[in-house]
Design an enzyme around this catalytic site. Sequence first.
Site: not given
Length: 487
Positions: A231, A233-235, A253, A287
């Site tokens: 998912g 980057q902030p998560t 990832e 992605c």
Amino acid sequence: MAGKRELLMLENFIGGKFLPCNSYIDSYDPSTGEVYCKVPNSGKEEIEAAVEAAREAFPAWSSRSPQERSLVLNRLADVLEQSLEELAQAESKDQGKTLTLARTMDIPRSVLNFRFFASSNLHHVSECTQMSHLGCMHYTVRTPVGIAGLISPWNLPLYLLTWKIAPAIAAGNTVIAKPSEMTSVTAWMFCKLLDKAGVPPGVINIVFGTGPRVGEALVSHPEVPLISFTGSQPTAERITQLSAPHCKKLSLELGGKNPAIIFEDANLEECIPATVRSSFANQGEICLCTSRIFVQRSIYSEFLKRFVEATRKWKVGVPSDPSANMGALISKAHLEKVRSYVLKAQTEGARILCGEGVDQLSLPLRNQAGYFMLPTVITDIKDESRCMTEEIFGPVTCVVPFDSEEEVITRANSVRYGLAATVWSKDVGRIHRVAKKLQSGLVWTNCWLIRELNLPFGGMKSSGIGREGAKDSYDFFTEIKTITIKY
């Protein structure tokens, strides 16, 4: 007056049973913008129940031989394959992707995930060494970690959910999986097939809901020692914070800002259609999609002209339309976010050559409130622009010229991401040089998205931590132990 359409109601799957939830959240059909499904709004209570079920199932499942577990994985592949059309229809409706893509990529790859790990699980070897002068022999064994927490994204829902479940249970773990609340239907349908495939209750538990509620409850639970996440980057940053006090194993990832580098000797007959596909497949919601295209200046004008012509032929349509190349984006909020990048580029002086704000989108009346967007090509844009540095995750790509090999490598590596890259050239020496210097976990040359599942998958820099694939997945989902025997 027509009756109100009945909404699809999903339930959590815990300990081999479907269980209702106290509250639900809306899930939308991206092609119409209408609510069509209710997804459980799970939280700590549901995670506690799932942990208990996974804990109870672990001793028996982990004690099975690799051969016995592989038989179950192959049966899972069989029942998925038997339901391919039903699953493809559901995936297309739930995610917005074309039915053609769901039929030819998402569901077949979900089947392959189980077949592949059923086989690779039988071929791992351990290490052994002797210290004859001390009369000792050392060898390694690998054991399952325990309960694996798996969090999968909305862009390739069943494809990436099974990419995590298959190696986890093959290695002897039990799992608690949380699909995206926006695309939960095929995960729920998958649960209906588990008993038929002979999966014991509690080995696979699927709990639905949002990240802040059920995701955080899963990640922070002390009895879940491992988290695999795909998912944003902030998560991932939040997962890292919650996992740190428990020293959990993490596989993250994340995103990419993937470059395509097109040298003057590239075969444009192959390069252009492949680069259109790598830019706009699945609405650009992969992605690995290309969002920065660097073209050597001597062929820049020709490439740009032909690329825009090919992009305009990339048809946006209702997902069920067999002639459509692209369906709807996942949500209204995401559509607005992607459009905002195009507007920002315009304010910075960039040119929009086709797509958003330039060309007209034609849709049936029923789908005009859906989350559709034309594939968009931007040029005359600076490398420092947000469109060139941030992951957009939509059908937007930027095309810019370059002069030298050294220059383009520096520019390609200038972003914080390092997931994937493509290089187009007939010069084999150049291909090797450039591929080695690119800061990307995957580099395709003269092709895109050809995957060998035995080899590592993952990115550098802010594109993630760890790798996935046969040996890498096995290593992640197991703990290694060194045993010393004195003789």
